[in-house]
Design a protein around this motif. Structure first.
Motif, PDB file in Angstrom:
ATOM      1  N   HIS A 131      -7.618  14.869   2.491  1.00  0.00           N
ATOM      2  CA  HIS A 131      -6.598  16.090   1.558  1.00  0.00           C
ATOM      3  C   HIS A 131      -5.802  15.542   0.727  1.00  0.00           C
ATOM      4  N   VAL A 132      -5.496  14.257   0.257  1.00  0.00           N
ATOM      5  CA  VAL A 132      -4.766  13.542   0.095  1.00  0.00           C
ATOM      6  C   VAL A 132      -4.924  12.901  -2.248  1.00  0.00           C
ATOM      7  N   TYR A 133      -3.527  12.614  -2.498  1.00  0.00           N
ATOM      8  CA  TYR A 133      -4.414  11.955  -3.890  1.00  0.00           C
ATOM      9  C   TYR A 133      -3.478  11.218  -4.199  1.00  0.00           C
ATOM     10  N   LEU A 134      -4.116   9.743  -4.472  1.00  0.00           N
ATOM     11  CA  LEU A 134      -3.312   8.317  -4.348  1.00  0.00           C
ATOM     12  C   LEU A 134      -4.103   8.406  -5.771  1.00  0.00           C
ATOM     13  N   THR A 187     -10.712  12.420   4.841  1.00  0.00           N
ATOM     14  CA  THR A 187     -11.531  13.355   4.847  1.00  0.00           C
ATOM     15  C   THR A 187     -11.024  14.207   2.779  1.00  0.00           C
ATOM     16  N   GLU A 188     -11.980  14.398   2.085  1.00  0.00           N
ATOM     17  CA  GLU A 188     -11.296  14.644   0.766  1.00  0.00           C
ATOM     18  C   GLU A 188      -9.789  13.886   0.227  1.00  0.00           C
ATOM     19  N   VAL A 189     -10.361  12.264   0.104  1.00  0.00           N
ATOM     20  CA  VAL A 189      -9.120  11.784  -0.354  1.00  0.00           C
ATOM     21  C   VAL A 189      -9.643  10.818  -1.678  1.00  0.00           C
ATOM     22  N   THR A 190      -8.987  10.375  -2.315  1.00  0.00           N
ATOM     23  CA  THR A 190      -8.933  10.153  -3.487  1.00  0.00           C
ATOM     24  C   THR A 190      -7.872   9.092  -4.581  1.00  0.00           C
ATOM     25  N   MET A 191      -8.314   8.052  -4.862  1.00  0.00           N
ATOM     26  CA  MET A 191      -7.672   6.929  -4.987  1.00  0.00           C
ATOM     27  C   MET A 191      -8.878   6.209  -6.014  1.00  0.00           C
ATOM     28  N   ASN A 192      -7.641   6.293  -7.287  1.00  0.00           N
ATOM     29  CA  ASN A 192      -8.228   5.497  -8.359  1.00  0.00           C
ATOM     30  C   ASN A 192      -7.491   4.680  -9.245  1.00  0.00           C
ATOM     31  N   GLY A 193      -7.601   3.210  -9.885  1.00  0.00           N
ATOM     32  CA  GLY A 193      -6.701   2.588 -10.502  1.00  0.00           C
ATOM     33  C   GLY A 193      -5.531   1.262  -9.652  1.00  0.00           C
ATOM     34  N   TRP A 194      -6.474   1.064  -8.653  1.00  0.00           N
ATOM     35  CA  TRP A 194      -5.585  -0.075  -7.389  1.00  0.00           C
ATOM     36  C   TRP A 194      -5.828  -1.363  -7.773  1.00  0.00           C
ATOM     37  N   THR A 195      -5.714  -2.206  -7.665  1.00  0.00           N
ATOM     38  CA  THR A 195      -6.411  -3.538  -7.917  1.00  0.00           C
ATOM     39  C   THR A 195      -6.250  -4.502  -6.801  1.00  0.00           C
ATOM     40  N   GLY A 196      -5.624  -4.203  -5.469  1.00  0.00           N
ATOM     41  CA  GLY A 196      -5.890  -4.764  -4.267  1.00  0.00           C
ATOM     42  C   GLY A 196      -7.051  -3.667  -2.905  1.00  0.00           C
ATOM     43  N   ASN A 197      -7.927  -3.198  -3.509  1.00  0.00           N
ATOM     44  CA  ASN A 197      -9.166  -2.559  -3.220  1.00  0.00           C
ATOM     45  C   ASN A 197      -7.901  -0.906  -3.100  1.00  0.00           C
ATOM     46  N   ASN A 202       0.942  -1.187  -0.339  1.00  0.00           N
ATOM     47  CA  ASN A 202       0.379  -0.007  -0.122  1.00  0.00           C
ATOM     48  C   ASN A 202       1.085   1.302   0.357  1.00  0.00           C
ATOM     49  N   LEU A 203       0.169   2.274  -0.416  1.00  0.00           N
ATOM     50  CA  LEU A 203       1.200   3.359  -0.395  1.00  0.00           C
ATOM     51  C   LEU A 203       1.379   4.060   0.803  1.00  0.00           C
ATOM     52  N   ILE A 204      -0.651   3.593   1.088  1.00  0.00           N
ATOM     53  CA  ILE A 204      -0.507   4.526   3.457  1.00  0.00           C
ATOM     54  C   ILE A 204      -0.918   3.359   3.976  1.00  0.00           C
ATOM     55  N   THR A 205      -0.240   3.122   5.201  1.00  0.00           N
ATOM     56  CA  THR A 205      -0.128   2.047   5.968  1.00  0.00           C
ATOM     57  C   THR A 205      -1.097   2.664   7.377  1.00  0.00           C
ATOM     58  N   ALA A 206      -1.960   2.807   7.531  1.00  0.00           N
ATOM     59  CA  ALA A 206      -2.324   3.369   9.619  1.00  0.00           C
ATOM     60  C   ALA A 206      -3.529   2.909  10.216  1.00  0.00           C
ATOM     61  N   ASP A 264      -1.537  -3.749 -15.999  1.00  0.00           N
ATOM     62  CA  ASP A 264      -2.401  -4.977 -15.379  1.00  0.00           C
ATOM     63  C   ASP A 264      -0.990  -5.866 -14.379  1.00  0.00           C
ATOM     64  N   MET A 265      -1.724  -6.380 -13.590  1.00  0.00           N
ATOM     65  CA  MET A 265      -1.190  -8.137 -13.000  1.00  0.00           C
ATOM     66  C   MET A 265       0.351  -7.582 -11.575  1.00  0.00           C
ATOM     67  N   VAL A 266      -0.252  -6.320 -11.173  1.00  0.00           N
ATOM     68  CA  VAL A 266       0.863  -5.326  -9.405  1.00  0.00           C
ATOM     69  C   VAL A 266      -0.474  -5.499  -8.736  1.00  0.00           C
ATOM     70  N   ARG A 267      -0.015  -6.135  -7.924  1.00  0.00           N
ATOM     71  CA  ARG A 267      -1.674  -6.351  -6.634  1.00  0.00           C
ATOM     72  C   ARG A 267      -1.209  -5.303  -5.765  1.00  0.00           C
ATOM     73  N   LYS A 268      -1.651  -4.392  -6.247  1.00  0.00           N
ATOM     74  CA  LYS A 268      -1.631  -2.982  -4.962  1.00  0.00           C
ATOM     75  C   LYS A 268      -2.274  -2.051  -4.464  1.00  0.00           C
ATOM     76  N   GLY A 269      -2.771  -2.094  -3.158  1.00  0.00           N
ATOM     77  CA  GLY A 269      -3.881  -1.116  -2.982  1.00  0.00           C
ATOM     78  C   GLY A 269      -3.052   0.496  -2.311  1.00  0.00           C
ATOM     79  N   ALA A 270      -4.260   1.771  -2.217  1.00  0.00           N
ATOM     80  CA  ALA A 270      -3.872   3.072  -1.792  1.00  0.00           C
ATOM     81  C   ALA A 270      -3.754   2.354  -0.229  1.00  0.00           C
ATOM     82  N   ILE A 271      -4.590   2.275   0.547  1.00  0.00           N
ATOM     83  CA  ILE A 271      -4.537   2.406   2.079  1.00  0.00           C
ATOM     84  C   ILE A 271      -4.942   1.237   2.417  1.00  0.00           C
TER      85      ILE A 271
END
Length: 428
Positions: A134-137, A164-174, A122-126, A144-151
């Motif tokens: 206000h975060v853009y991911l 709040t105000e978080v954008t998350m587009n185009g992820w394969t693993g949720n 993931n890009l963020i683990t919380a 394809d075939m890259v298993r990865k999530g935003a948070i």
């Protein structure tokens, strides 16, 4: 202060970039403050200063945010081949704010199925208690075939996080995985989503299940561009919201959301809401797509908007500078419609008053004419009481009197000449 935990020797380049930027910020601090003051005086808010962090090729870089710390105003570039980043937040009262990650991710961590491509899952683990704001991911994975999530939220999560105000587009693993916290052995922590934007995410856009979790003013949809998940050679099963764990007594609530995940706008299988284990309560929302499991709806239509909620960043730079989108949330549109109706009602009332006033004017004109006619009749000369006088008659006053009297139209008038002379000529 957030800590930089480098994982490769190549990180020295990214570190030097950060130091140079910080030195620049110190030198320009006074000017920035002056500019901000000018902005406040004129009613214009300038974009915030931000730090650019460029991750070199084949380098994975991690930042940690602990209790009371804030990681903010960062533009992180992972566009180089094999570049990756992760922000790890834990403890209490931490904040990740105004952060944008630019560049598609071509790496993923040890998260089977799927290969370990030398990066993070993931890009963020919380965890713990904090805020992601206000975060853009939104650049997703490259191909394809890259298993990865935003948070990613761990199973042990027991606190509360506002997203709040978080954008998350185009992820394969949720886009966000937090379902494990609802397991019987999980921490049961809660999440509160507000004004978030999610698009074209595989498995699920939101994988949430803990009791007390809320989703408000959020937009979720697909546009036939969901990347393949590596399982079974590559599949697409894009669910708007999916629980995965929990029990029926675990209630997740949705309000004023727009969700559009259907087979027609997805390059594979899709469904809008799947509460296979928990209970989803949805109200005042627009949802298009299958509702599976324990989904309860109140005042829910089927015409969702794809406009970004107000405040959700649409680029990484917008996030880093704190800039907000001007998109309309459902609430804004509803208020707009209501305002329009109110304005129409006011105009109608105004027109009604004008028409009523017009009618009254006509009546008043008639009444006025009637009064004038009546007055004219009253003021019409009547015949004198004395038949010998056509217009007026005059006679002397009583003997020894200084008065002069006369009769006109049946009325008698008398004047004291002595007094009149004194008034006119001052003769005594």
């Amino acid at each position: 202060m957030a800590r930089d935990c480098s994982t490769t020797a190549d990180d020295s380049r990214a570190d030097s970039d950060s130091v140079d930027r910080r030195s620049y910020l110190k030198l320009t601090g006074a000017a920035a403050v002056a500019a901000a003051g000018t902005g406040m005086a004129t009613g214009v808010t300038a974009a915030k200063e931000y730090e650019t962090i460029t991750i070199p090729a084949n380098t994975a870089k991690q930042f940690t945010v602990g209790s009371g710390e804030t990681f903010e105003n960062k533009l992180i570039d992972i566009s180089a081949s094999g570049a990756d980043v992760r922000i790890v937040a834990s403890g209490s009262d931490w904040t990740i704010r105004n952060v944008g990650v630019t560049g598609e991710s071509d790496t993923s961590g040890p998260h089977p199925p799927g290969k370990n491509l030398g990066g993070y899952p993931n890009l963020i683990t919380a965890s713990g208690t904090g805020t992601i704001e206000h975060v853009y991911l939104g650049d997703g994975v490259s191909g394809d075939m890259v298993r990865k999530g935003a948070i990613g939220i761990p199973k042990s999560f027991a606190g509360h996080i506002d997203i709040t105000e978080v954008t998350m587009n185009g992820w394969t693993g949720n886009a966000i995985y937090a379902g494990g916290a609802a397991k019987s052995s999980g921490g049961g922590g809660t999440l509160a989503f507000d004004r978030c934007l999610m698009k074209n995410n595989n498995i699920s856009h939101l994988r949430i299940a803990t009791d007390g979790t809320t989703v408000k003013n959020t937009v979720i949809y697909n546009t036939n561009d969901v990347p393949l998940h590596p399982i079974n050679g590559g599949v697409v099963n894009s669910r708007g919201v999916y629980d995965g764990y929990g029990t029926e007594s675990d209630v997740v609530t949705f309000e004023n959301c727009d969700i559009d995940c259907t087979d027609s706008n997805t390059n594979g299988a899709a469904s809008a809401l799947v509460a296979a284990h928990t209970t989803f309560k949805v109200k005042n929302s627009q949802v298009k797509g299958s509702l599976i499991g324990n989904v309860e709806t109140t005042n829910v239509g089927s015409n969702p908007s794809h406009e970004a909620p107000t405040g959700a960043p649409t680029t990484a730079k917008d996030a880093a500078t704190g800039s907000t989108s001007t998109g309309s949330s459902s609430t804004k549109k509803k208020k707009g419609k209501q305002a329009k109706k109110t304005e129409q009602a006011k105009q109608s009332e105004k027109n009604g008053k004008k028409a009523k006033k017009g009618k009254k004017t006509k009546k008043q004109k008639k009444a006025k004419k009637g009064k004038k006619a009546k007055k004219a009749k009253k003021s019409k000369k009547v015949k004198p009481s004395d038949p010998t006088m056509n217009h007026a008659s005059a006679s002397a006053a009583a003997p020894d009197s200084a008065d002069y009297c006369f009769t006109y139209n049946g009325r008698r008038y008398c004047f004291d000449f002595h007094r009149l002379r004194r008034l006119l000529f001052g003769i005594r």
